[in-house]
Design a protein around this motif. Sequence first.
Motif, PDB file in Angstrom:
ATOM      1  N   SER A 183     -58.852 -29.741 -16.538  1.00  0.00           N
ATOM      2  CA  SER A 183     -58.246 -30.204 -17.791  1.00  0.00           C
ATOM      3  C   SER A 183     -57.178 -29.248 -18.298  1.00  0.00           C
ATOM      4  CB  SER A 183     -59.246 -30.398 -18.943  1.00  0.00           C
ATOM      5  OG  SER A 183     -60.111 -31.467 -18.702  1.00  0.00           O
ATOM      6  N   GLU A 184     -57.117 -28.038 -17.705  1.00  0.00           N
ATOM      7  CA  GLU A 184     -56.202 -27.030 -18.244  1.00  0.00           C
ATOM      8  C   GLU A 184     -55.015 -26.828 -17.304  1.00  0.00           C
ATOM      9  OE1 GLU A 184     -57.235 -26.418 -21.156  1.00  0.00           O
ATOM     10  OE2 GLU A 184     -59.205 -27.284 -20.754  1.00  0.00           O
ATOM     11  N   ILE A 185     -54.040 -26.068 -17.812  1.00  0.00           N
ATOM     12  CA  ILE A 185     -52.840 -25.809 -17.007  1.00  0.00           C
ATOM     13  C   ILE A 185     -53.212 -25.027 -15.746  1.00  0.00           C
ATOM     14  CG2 ILE A 185     -52.181 -23.677 -18.220  1.00  0.00           C
ATOM     15  CD1 ILE A 185     -49.786 -26.439 -16.994  1.00  0.00           C
ATOM     16  N   ALA A 186     -54.176 -24.097 -15.862  1.00  0.00           N
ATOM     17  CA  ALA A 186     -54.658 -23.370 -14.686  1.00  0.00           C
ATOM     18  C   ALA A 186     -56.107 -23.761 -14.474  1.00  0.00           C
ATOM     19  CB  ALA A 186     -54.557 -21.864 -14.906  1.00  0.00           C
ATOM     20  N   TYR A 187     -56.391 -24.397 -13.345  1.00  0.00           N
ATOM     21  CA  TYR A 187     -57.765 -24.856 -13.130  1.00  0.00           C
ATOM     22  C   TYR A 187     -58.349 -24.387 -11.812  1.00  0.00           C
ATOM     23  CZ  TYR A 187     -55.425 -28.630 -10.490  1.00  0.00           C
ATOM     24  OH  TYR A 187     -54.657 -29.354  -9.616  1.00  0.00           O
ATOM     25  N   ASP A 188     -57.515 -23.743 -11.006  1.00  0.00           N
ATOM     26  CA  ASP A 188     -58.038 -23.187  -9.755  1.00  0.00           C
ATOM     27  C   ASP A 188     -57.184 -21.990  -9.364  1.00  0.00           C
ATOM     28  OD1 ASP A 188     -55.719 -24.332  -8.709  1.00  0.00           O
ATOM     29  OD2 ASP A 188     -56.775 -25.780  -7.449  1.00  0.00           O
ATOM     30  N   TYR A 189     -57.278 -21.550  -8.124  1.00  0.00           N
ATOM     31  CA  TYR A 189     -56.579 -20.332  -7.739  1.00  0.00           C
ATOM     32  C   TYR A 189     -55.065 -20.487  -7.790  1.00  0.00           C
ATOM     33  CZ  TYR A 189     -55.486 -16.125  -5.056  1.00  0.00           C
ATOM     34  OH  TYR A 189     -54.993 -14.911  -4.660  1.00  0.00           O
ATOM     35  N   TRP A 190     -54.559 -21.490  -7.080  1.00  0.00           N
ATOM     36  CA  TRP A 190     -53.100 -21.597  -6.969  1.00  0.00           C
ATOM     37  C   TRP A 190     -52.463 -22.023  -8.278  1.00  0.00           C
ATOM     38  CZ3 TRP A 190     -51.731 -18.780  -3.178  1.00  0.00           C
ATOM     39  CH2 TRP A 190     -52.472 -18.744  -1.991  1.00  0.00           C
ATOM     40  N   THR A 191     -53.160 -22.821  -9.097  1.00  0.00           N
ATOM     41  CA  THR A 191     -52.581 -23.146 -10.403  1.00  0.00           C
ATOM     42  C   THR A 191     -52.590 -21.916 -11.310  1.00  0.00           C
ATOM     43  OG1 THR A 191     -54.719 -24.043 -11.094  1.00  0.00           O
ATOM     44  CG2 THR A 191     -53.069 -25.624 -10.330  1.00  0.00           C
ATOM     45  N   THR A 192     -53.521 -21.007 -11.111  1.00  0.00           N
ATOM     46  CA  THR A 192     -53.507 -19.765 -11.880  1.00  0.00           C
ATOM     47  C   THR A 192     -52.310 -18.902 -11.483  1.00  0.00           C
ATOM     48  OG1 THR A 192     -55.917 -19.831 -12.086  1.00  0.00           O
ATOM     49  CG2 THR A 192     -54.844 -17.718 -12.510  1.00  0.00           C
ATOM     50  N   VAL A 193     -52.062 -18.824 -10.174  1.00  0.00           N
ATOM     51  CA  VAL A 193     -50.874 -18.091  -9.711  1.00  0.00           C
ATOM     52  C   VAL A 193     -49.624 -18.661 -10.375  1.00  0.00           C
ATOM     53  CG1 VAL A 193     -49.387 -17.695  -7.689  1.00  0.00           C
ATOM     54  CG2 VAL A 193     -51.886 -17.437  -7.492  1.00  0.00           C
TER      55      VAL A 193
ATOM     56  N   LEU B 256     -50.287 -29.206  -5.807  1.00  0.00           N
ATOM     57  CA  LEU B 256     -49.322 -28.875  -4.761  1.00  0.00           C
ATOM     58  C   LEU B 256     -48.905 -30.127  -4.003  1.00  0.00           C
ATOM     59  CD1 LEU B 256     -51.096 -25.674  -3.448  1.00  0.00           C
ATOM     60  CD2 LEU B 256     -48.877 -25.742  -4.614  1.00  0.00           C
ATOM     61  N   ALA B 257     -47.721 -30.092  -3.460  1.00  0.00           N
ATOM     62  CA  ALA B 257     -47.189 -31.244  -2.736  1.00  0.00           C
ATOM     63  C   ALA B 257     -47.954 -31.472  -1.441  1.00  0.00           C
ATOM     64  CB  ALA B 257     -45.711 -31.018  -2.433  1.00  0.00           C
ATOM     65  N   TRP B 258     -47.938 -32.719  -0.976  1.00  0.00           N
ATOM     66  CA  TRP B 258     -48.503 -33.031   0.327  1.00  0.00           C
ATOM     67  C   TRP B 258     -47.868 -32.124   1.374  1.00  0.00           C
ATOM     68  CZ3 TRP B 258     -52.534 -35.657  -0.780  1.00  0.00           C
ATOM     69  CH2 TRP B 258     -52.521 -36.610  -1.799  1.00  0.00           C
ATOM     70  N   ALA B 259     -48.660 -31.744   2.349  1.00  0.00           N
ATOM     71  CA  ALA B 259     -48.232 -30.890   3.472  1.00  0.00           C
ATOM     72  C   ALA B 259     -48.163 -29.412   3.113  1.00  0.00           C
ATOM     73  CB  ALA B 259     -46.911 -31.347   4.088  1.00  0.00           C
ATOM     74  N   ASP B 260     -48.445 -29.078   1.871  1.00  0.00           N
ATOM     75  CA  ASP B 260     -48.525 -27.654   1.540  1.00  0.00           C
ATOM     76  C   ASP B 260     -49.888 -27.151   2.012  1.00  0.00           C
ATOM     77  OD1 ASP B 260     -48.973 -25.154   0.163  1.00  0.00           O
ATOM     78  OD2 ASP B 260     -47.281 -25.685  -1.105  1.00  0.00           O
ATOM     79  N   GLY B 261     -49.887 -26.162   2.871  1.00  0.00           N
ATOM     80  CA  GLY B 261     -51.126 -25.675   3.496  1.00  0.00           C
ATOM     81  C   GLY B 261     -52.077 -24.990   2.537  1.00  0.00           C
ATOM     82  N   ARG B 262     -51.667 -24.821   1.272  1.00  0.00           N
ATOM     83  CA  ARG B 262     -52.582 -24.261   0.279  1.00  0.00           C
ATOM     84  C   ARG B 262     -53.437 -25.334  -0.382  1.00  0.00           C
ATOM     85  NH1 ARG B 262     -48.414 -21.541  -3.489  1.00  0.00           N
ATOM     86  NH2 ARG B 262     -47.293 -23.401  -2.770  1.00  0.00           N
TER      87      ARG B 262
END
Lengths: 333, 333, 333, 333, 333, 333
Positions: A183-193, B256-262
């Motif tokens: 629900s938030e702008i950062a909800y996992d690792y890569w969104t936190t980055v 993240l976009a499709w095909a992004d390995g993250r």
Amino acid sequence: MPRPITLFTGQWADLPLEEVARLAAGWGYDGLELACWGDHLDPWQAAEDDAYVQAKLDLLEKYNLQVFAISNHLKGQAVCDDPIDHRHQAIVGERVWGDGDAEGVRQRAAEEMKNTARLAAKLGVDTVIGFTGSAIWKYVAMFPPVGQDVIDAGYADFADRWNPILDVFDECGVRFAHEVHPSEIAYDYWTTVRTLEAIGHREAFGLNWDPSHMVWQQVDPVAFLYDFRDRIYHVDCKDTRMRIGNGRNGRLGSHLAWADGRRGWDFVSTGHGDVPWEDCFRMLNQIGYTGPISVEWEDAGMDRLIGAEEAIGFVRRLAVDAPDAAFDAAFSS
Amino acid sequence: MPRPITLFTGQWADLPLEEVARLAAGWGYDGLELACWGDHLDPWQAAEDDAYVQAKLDLLEKYNLQVFAISNHLKGQAVCDDPIDHRHQAIVGERVWGDGDAEGVRQRAAEEMKNTARLAAKLGVDTVIGFTGSAIWKYVAMFPPVGQDVIDAGYADFADRWNPILDVFDECGVRFAHEVHPSEIAYDYWTTVRTLEAIGHREAFGLNWDPSHMVWQQVDPVAFLYDFRDRIYHVDCKDTRMRIGNGRNGRLGSHLAWADGRRGWDFVSTGHGDVPWEDCFRMLNQIGYTGPISVEWEDAGMDRLIGAEEAIGFVRRLAVDAPDAAFDAAFSS
Amino acid sequence: MPRPITLFTGQWADLPLEEVARLAAGWGYDGLELACWGDHLDPWQAAEDDAYVQAKLDLLEKYNLQVFAISNHLKGQAVCDDPIDHRHQAIVGERVWGDGDAEGVRQRAAEEMKNTARLAAKLGVDTVIGFTGSAIWKYVAMFPPVGQDVIDAGYADFADRWNPILDVFDECGVRFAHEVHPSEIAYDYWTTVRTLEAIGHREAFGLNWDPSHMVWQQVDPVAFLYDFRDRIYHVDCKDTRMRIGNGRNGRLGSHLAWADGRRGWDFVSTGHGDVPWEDCFRMLNQIGYTGPISVEWEDAGMDRLIGAEEAIGFVRRLAVDAPDAAFDAAFSS
Amino acid sequence: MPRPITLFTGQWADLPLEEVARLAAGWGYDGLELACWGDHLDPWQAAEDDAYVQAKLDLLEKYNLQVFAISNHLKGQAVCDDPIDHRHQAIVGERVWGDGDAEGVRQRAAEEMKNTARLAAKLGVDTVIGFTGSAIWKYVAMFPPVGQDVIDAGYADFADRWNPILDVFDECGVRFAHEVHPSEIAYDYWTTVRTLEAIGHREAFGLNWDPSHMVWQQVDPVAFLYDFRDRIYHVDCKDTRMRIGNGRNGRLGSHLAWADGRRGWDFVSTGHGDVPWEDCFRMLNQIGYTGPISVEWEDAGMDRLIGAEEAIGFVRRLAVDAPDAAFDAAFSS
Amino acid sequence: MPRPITLFTGQWADLPLEEVARLAAGWGYDGLELACWGDHLDPWQAAEDDAYVQAKLDLLEKYNLQVFAISNHLKGQAVCDDPIDHRHQAIVGERVWGDGDAEGVRQRAAEEMKNTARLAAKLGVDTVIGFTGSAIWKYVAMFPPVGQDVIDAGYADFADRWNPILDVFDECGVRFAHEVHPSEIAYDYWTTVRTLEAIGHREAFGLNWDPSHMVWQQVDPVAFLYDFRDRIYHVDCKDTRMRIGNGRNGRLGSHLAWADGRRGWDFVSTGHGDVPWEDCFRMLNQIGYTGPISVEWEDAGMDRLIGAEEAIGFVRRLAVDAPDAAFDAAFSS
Amino acid sequence: MPRPITLFTGQWADLPLEEVARLAAGWGYDGLELACWGDHLDPWQAAEDDAYVQAKLDLLEKYNLQVFAISNHLKGQAVCDDPIDHRHQAIVGERVWGDGDAEGVRQRAAEEMKNTARLAAKLGVDTVIGFTGSAIWKYVAMFPPVGQDVIDAGYADFADRWNPILDVFDECGVRFAHEVHPSEIAYDYWTTVRTLEAIGHREAFGLNWDPSHMVWQQVDPVAFLYDFRDRIYHVDCKDTRMRIGNGRNGRLGSHLAWADGRRGWDFVSTGHGDVPWEDCFRMLNQIGYTGPISVEWEDAGMDRLIGAEEAIGFVRRLAVDAPDAAFDAAFSS
């Protein structure tokens, strides 16, 4: 000194703060992470009435409880959210809801967050915990298709709305600790980055580490602590128990209520779930986190009066201090 | 006769239908699952112009291709969705979008779905595949808190909006096959159970089984086939490859976009992912599914002209007919 | 009131019932699940002597113990079994064994099961736990080849033999709770489905849920509770510890004695094994099971006088009552 | 009598033995596994001074502690090692190090091991625990390429150097228990097989089973006990916690210090790691091991004064005696 | 243009280069990754004889083979290694070995690496692949205890020895690509992080990504590519097959020869092991790696004349180019 | 010479042998593992008629097929089995069944096994494959309780019945290869250990390694090959596919027919299941097995005419010869 353990009052806001204080002190908690809802704390009132703040401090002192951080998840949520709807009306309070116009709600929520920073400063506390909301969370399924430009705009909207709030935090010498959470702008690792990039890694914005939202997404909470070690401003202990593996319970919860055993995962009392607590506490020692560990007690299948007392025992037992010397020093002494 | 294998034209709608037919025939496909967008099929035009339908049939015959089912995911999506926004505008076409008023869009989308049933009948096809949309998908995170009454209302809204559409399907002797998918009213096992209850298990409403949406939610696609065996009206083959397990890639995709390995998972060409295809095809034999297997080709990391040809080879090799006799019969012969 | 916890006396039948009662009461058990062997309970004597039943009740009252269910696994086993051999002779008692003629044994065992229902009624108890036996268990390996007609006949044999017994149960207002278990007509998930069909889903026939037989077969005991929620008539707590994974210990036990560490699995004291107890107890709350939780203590590697006391502590700690309100109610209070 | 639990003094050699004895007795340990370094035990002094040995026995008696085995890992290490370097200088003591000439160090270390056997006999103890060292451990990576002739020579070197030592052990009626451990001639399952072959399976050479070195190599410590059941001469309890699984922490430790959470595994206090202790203790019962269980306390992330007390509680609770009779005996009694 | 696939000639150095070229061209390879041993390439000769280099280029042209990178693992190994012993004598050649004095060997190896950079430049190649050696690899077991100061010194030694070599690389416009590998200064994720720090992240020092050394250490090779994306200078394809899981085969290989099935892992022909090749190739596309994929063929259980041809087919099939457009673009076209 | 691949004719005995020979030769098989049922081979007839045997050899020669071993599972099964029932009647043939008296059937089955050895010798074949039957398999569930004395008696019964048969094998210079399999005296790892002990490890009794029965019991077929390397007399390739993991499908098969997707596992065509074939074939090279690999084709979900041809391709591709030299030899050449 052993690390202080606090109780987050958010899930107890149906009770008067004094009752919560009495219970928590009785169970052995060292302090409270005060919620800005119920009668626990009101940032608007605090802004207008200095005696209000002193009365809260007096109440805590009466029960010999400390305060290291305060929380305002519910109003922070409304800062960026879209849509704003009945769910927000139920939690933001009348002052923020007002006429319910979405943009007005967002702006009044932002004002409350500024007041929350000011309230923290008055309480002598340097950390405010909360949520940010998000304009793009609703696109999590990526269908109907969502372009990366829309995603980019969501992060920009977050920065635009929170930078002015964080300016007030800086003025007050207070830090905001965002809880990484769906629900938030950062909800996992890569969104936190990405979120930290969006805000230019400014020091006023850090993280409230709550591993319960990570385990069901399969984000490693221990590595998360290490990688974001300079932004771990607060620690909340909530646990999640996985019930995946029978081919029918799914990761997304199936719109089922908490405590329904068909959910793929559920929040449970700390120590009853799959968070690797001991590894986490040891990593907190390694990264030099010296703040409180706060029990955020949520378990729809257990009586909270039993659970909150059990939880502090669990945390106290595992969150031990690091030793002074290495064991293999003895070999050559 | 071996089971027919078709190509879904939805991801090829940027090409003229004739070009898609030429390609598919060249690769050995037995038929097409025609999409109701691009220039492939237009239910409104078909409603007004009988020659239009005949021309499509002629085109297929020219390339010796059959049609067993048609698809209208994009307009079905708008029937229940809330909010209706720019994402829908990009996909529903001008006739449905009109002035963009949300309720108007929903009703015009419902009209198009009725026309799609009528079009199917004219084509001699008994199955329409699609999405339903959902008024409650957006609450998947369960925060801000959502009461079970709101969830209940979402299922009721679905039934209210789709029952009149399904009445037309019944009139036409056509069945709707919903693709279980995030963003929709039924997106996993337990929501499918609930959705079928909401609609009173009426025969006009069944399922398009596409396992790619199940594996990353950890729903077993083989058991799904068995449990809903009387509602498996169509089969789409799309694959999903998991990239979970490094502690950072999450189940929710991180915007993240499709095909992004993250991303924790990604759609890939059939046979390149984690769907247990052979178990699935064997279970299709067991439950007596006699329809086509349709390749829905999606892989943002691979050239579709290579992938679509490879995919039919993969499916042809594994989707074998069942034998006539059991092997241990030989022991006593 | 917290859920009552009882001790199953079957594995203690070498001791006089009074000794077992004294021990169980001392460890804090709320009652006993009485076994119909040893001197604990004798359905034939009870049928002839009303004072016998009263004496048993008096004994329980003396130790302040309740009884919610009685068990007769050993005689139920003989009702359908084939072959009947020395193993049965050792456990069914002289009255049932008689001259050892197989069909005679089966019929006398059936008579005893009827008497067990009558005894339950006299004790004021509505549940009899037990085994069914099976004419087809011996074909589990499927070699030499076994036709489906033979399997069908096995289920029919079960229904033919148990329906008359269940008629007596109905007359007495008592239910039979079959323990799903290898050697029995229902030993896993799908055989339970088939068994309930064979008996026409009549209410007199339900299940004694004992997860120890499920974990080594990899049947999920939590899902089992949910799926058969209207037939869960009793709960037995026995645990199983897996020792699979070194490439040599097998799932089938290798004809090795209990407690031999080369077995792929072993029965152990509740809480020492791989049953997900907490999920199970929570699911029992969800499905509205209000009966006792009965400790069936079996562990060939541990002293039972230590283990039975430890086990009740374990169960008491985890089998908590559900709360009255949801935690997120506090957010909007 | 319950199995005795001892504390290994090796990691406490920075403290005077009397202080360690006082602590261990206070925590409830039954005895000590005395280390031959620090002031705990000196084999050279014992060889020259009978009163020295008696004084040690008196000290133990004062604290009511027994001794079942003594340990000399540090000097055993130098017997076969190559290279001999600063690491050995820090641990072997001046008497063995002398002028630091490698071959001289090896031979003096061998002499000390002989003296250690003689010391054991004087203490009335039949087991000496230790390491062997290895001339080939350094080739573990197999690059630059290493021929099998070089490996063969390493095992032969081990036999050549240890056979004369073991001759003294035989004379004294004492057995050597090698701890299977990286850096040693036997460090996993197959190297243990090969090592026992190299030494002709002579009885004087057995094993100190310490599972902490097995779990991170994925050698099953339970099967190890069974397979080498006639060579299990002593048991050390140390635990290892795995931190593998985030894609970055590796099995080889990355040259990182103990307690660094980026190591793929770490030594932790017994009961905090991944050793399947209960299965191990049960297997010890099965193979008839009647000796002590010795806690080798190592945990760089925990205070040893807290940990050593907690550890004995953990071991005492799980290392239970086997029962006298099988549970299913009750069925036919 | 599809990505070029080359064959590393290191494991074919017993054959004349022309024979290797003939074979590789016949199997369809696009080029060779030339090894600086056997008669394939000699940096000393190249330094003295310009015609030598031209002759090699002519030979490649004759077979229509390209060269993108050259390799000198064997001599790089000796630059930092300690001890220097018979293993090095067997592989470094007479020119580097000389009188076998360890420090002399190291310095002559360093000279050869400088010559290798010069040779690369003459060949028109910008990448030299190799090993670094390590003064601290031998301490991997951490026993006898090793202080962090010793570890620090090892990284410093590496920097001191390689910086002068890399200066020559910079002069030549050539980059060094270290293969992360046990025995080397960087052998896993965290040692790679530390190694890059030690060398100040200078551009001349990057990585040859070979996943075969990662999978058995449980380092994720896909995440490795992403995290070190600016230092991936070359790609070698070798595969590793895990044989862990029977409780006896260990992670460290037990000093057993390659192809012995008791090793916990083994090198196998590309596509026969546990490297997730497809995810890797897709990630190479994502990070923009445009260089060759080089097959380093090693499999002690397979005939190399069969394996090398099979391997290029495997790689060619999976290492596809990325598409130009996203699949969901078609929905709104 | 590449290893010969044969087809076991047991599952093709409904066809005339000549038809099977024609098919097998056409698919490329090198020979047949002839079954002693159908019209393929009859040991009684062979005992009486020398021309019979020559005719079989002529037939094989006509199709250029070899024979390395013959099989008589169905009659071997009856040697020890108890009970003997309709299942045996269907498979043992009239000559063995006779009047159906159990002990008579067992003895006539034993006679046929002796004749089978004699037949093998006449065919010039040194291996007879088969089953042993078992008097104790039926006790696999261990309930009703079974004493270890009964188990011991079962192994003794096996030895008593098979030793006289094996005496004839010794006379003929033929070995018996028992297929480890549920229903038999040896059905997993530890029962194989015990069985070989029971028969005194006599050379005449070895094993037909068929991994399909191991994978679902979680016995490692690769380690099995290594541990019993001196008793691997023949290899049968049948595959098993696991369908465990949805919480409902169980390890014991639920009395469901082959090919029912609710079974926890199923036999499938070689290469379609979970046997780690490549590791197995490599281990066969390591232990020096030089005999044929025989495809035992069983897959109730696939047409055998498609599957048997596909299977030989799969086996041919993976069962490669070992190389002559190690790859790292090239480094020092």
